[in-house]
Design an enzyme around this catalytic site. Sequence first.
Site, PDB file in Angstrom:
ATOM      1  N   SER A 171       0.831  -1.205   0.000  1.00  0.00           N
ATOM      2  CA  SER A 171       0.000   0.000   0.000  1.00  0.00           C
ATOM      3  C   SER A 171       0.864   1.253   0.000  1.00  0.00           C
ATOM      4  CB  SER A 171      -0.915   0.005   1.227  1.00  0.00           C
ATOM      5  OG  SER A 171      -1.653   1.206   1.307  1.00  0.00           O
ATOM      6  N   PHE A 215      -0.638   9.908  -7.610  1.00  0.00           N
ATOM      7  CA  PHE A 215      -0.538   8.480  -7.318  1.00  0.00           C
ATOM      8  C   PHE A 215      -1.274   7.645  -8.356  1.00  0.00           C
ATOM      9  CE2 PHE A 215      -0.633  10.300  -2.812  1.00  0.00           C
ATOM     10  CZ  PHE A 215       0.704  10.501  -2.829  1.00  0.00           C
ATOM     11  N   TRP A 221       2.347   1.594  -3.405  1.00  0.00           N
ATOM     12  CA  TRP A 221       1.323   2.021  -4.368  1.00  0.00           C
ATOM     13  C   TRP A 221       1.227   3.543  -4.401  1.00  0.00           C
ATOM     14  CZ3 TRP A 221      -3.081   4.981  -3.874  1.00  0.00           C
ATOM     15  CH2 TRP A 221      -3.988   4.945  -4.932  1.00  0.00           C
ATOM     16  N   HIS A 222       1.452   4.177  -3.255  1.00  0.00           N
ATOM     17  CA  HIS A 222       1.294   5.626  -3.187  1.00  0.00           C
ATOM     18  C   HIS A 222       2.409   6.373  -3.905  1.00  0.00           C
ATOM     19  CE1 HIS A 222      -1.729   4.781  -0.084  1.00  0.00           C
ATOM     20  NE2 HIS A 222      -2.179   5.986  -0.331  1.00  0.00           N
ATOM     21  N   GLY A 223       3.552   5.774  -4.077  1.00  0.00           N
ATOM     22  CA  GLY A 223       4.601   6.493  -4.781  1.00  0.00           C
ATOM     23  C   GLY A 223       5.940   5.797  -4.741  1.00  0.00           C
TER      24      GLY A 223
END
Length: 482
Positions: free
Chosen positions: A322, A482, A325-327
Site C-alpha cells: 500500500s 498516485f 502504491w502511493h509512490g
Amino acid sequence: MLFNSLNFAIFLPIVFILYWFATKGNLRLQNILLLVSSYFFYACWDWRFMFLLIFSTLLDYFTGIKIHEATNQRKKLFWLWLSIGINLGFLGVFKYYNFFAESFADGLSLLGFKANLGSLQIILPVGISFYTFHGLSYVIDIYKNRIKPERNFIDYSVFVSFFPLLVAGPIERATHLLPQILKKREFDYSKAVDGLRQILWGLFKKIVIADNCAEFANTIFNNSADYSGSTLVLGALFFTFQIYCDFSGYSDIALGTARLFGIELLRNFAFPYFSRDIAEFWRRWHISLSSWFKDYLYIPLGGSKGGMWMKIRNTFIIFLVSGFWHGANWTFIVWGFLNALFIMPSIVFNTNRNNLDIVARGKYLPTLREFFAILLTFSLTVFAWIFFRAANVTHAFSYISEIFSSSLLTVPHFPGIGKAVPIVLLTSIFLIVEWLGREQQYAIAHLGIKWYKPLRWALYYTIILAIYFFAGSEQQFIYFQF
C-alpha cells in the site's frame, strides 16, 4: 480539469443537461455521452495519455472475454496473467522504473561498484494507479467466477473511465458499478439535491481547509531546518488536515457528481480521524483501496487463516505494498511499515475488530476512554504522515528529531502565521461539524434538512461565502500524483 476549477463548473452542467434531456432517457445514448465526456475530461489533462487509457481498457475487455471462454484452467491462467503482467508492466515503467534504477545503482555503489542505468524523462499519467486497479479487479473477478464479462465495449469503457472517479478514485468494483451502468436510470430530484450538497461540502473541504493548510504545510516542511519543534508539530498537523480534506474532499465531489447521473459510487472515507485504533482508521481511510488490497492480496495470501505468523506476515505485506502504491519513494514504504507496526497490537491480541461501530453513537460526546483512544490514534497517524510528506527519509528523521528537542516548548512561529489563525478557527468548526455528522454518509448530509427553508439556505450560502472569502491558492489534488 480540476473539480475546483471554472472549467469543471462549466463542463458539469453541460453534461448534466445533455444526459437527462438530450438523450431522453435512452440508456445507450446516456452511456455514450458519459464515455465521450469522460474521455474529454481525461484529455484535458494530457491527450497523449488517452492512448494508454484506451489500450488498458481494450486489454482488460478482451482478456476478460478470453478468460471466460477458456476451456481449461491453463488457458484461463494464461489470459489472467497476460492482463496482470501488461497492466503492472505499464504501471512499473511509468511510476517505478526510475525508483528501481536509482535504488539498484545506490545499492551497487555501497558495494564499491559504479552503475549508471539512466532515468526515463516521462510524465506519470494521471489516474494510472486507479484505472489499472479497476481493470485488474474486473479480470480477477471473471477468473474467480464472481462476474461474467461485459460484451458491450462502450458499457465496459464507462466502468473504467467514468469521469468522477477516473483520476483519483474511489477504486470501483465491476460487481458494484457495472450493474448500475447497464440499468436504466431515471432522474431522482432528491438524489440530485443530495449530490449537490455533498459536492458543496467537498469543495469546502478542498478549497478552504486543504488548500490553505497546504500553503502552511509547504512553508514549514520545505524549510523545516529553520523552525522550532513546536512549529514543526504545527506543520505536521497542517499536512494531516490537508491530506484528509484534499482526498476526502475529492471523494465527496466524485460521489456527489456521480449521484447527479443516477450512479452510486463506493464510499471512500468514514470520518477516519475519529477512529479509536489504527485498525479502525484503516477501515475508514481510503476504504476502496483498503478493501481492494484485502480482497485481492491479503486473502489470496492466506489472510488470517494460517496462524499468527501468517497473519503478521500478510499484514506487513499489504501495508508495504500500500505504501509503495502511493509512490516511488522510500518515504511511502516507511509510512506503510509504520502503519503495519501500529496495527500489530490489535492483530496479535485479536482486538482489530473491537471498534466496528461509530464512536459515541447517539451521543454528543465520547467517553473519557474513547477520547484518549482517539487522541492516541490521531497522534500515531500524524507521526506517520511526516514520512508521507517528507522529501526523503533523511528529511523525515531530521524533522522528527527537531520535534523532540527543547524547542518543542517554544511558541510556534513562521511567516504568515497571522493568516493561519482564521484557518485554524475554520478547521475547528469543520471538525465540530464532522463530529456531529459522523453517523451520516458525509458531514452535512442531514444538517439543516428539517430546518425552516430560509435557515437551510442560509447554511448553504454561508458555506459558499466561506469558500469565496477564505479560498486558498489553487492546489492540485494530492492523489493525482498516485
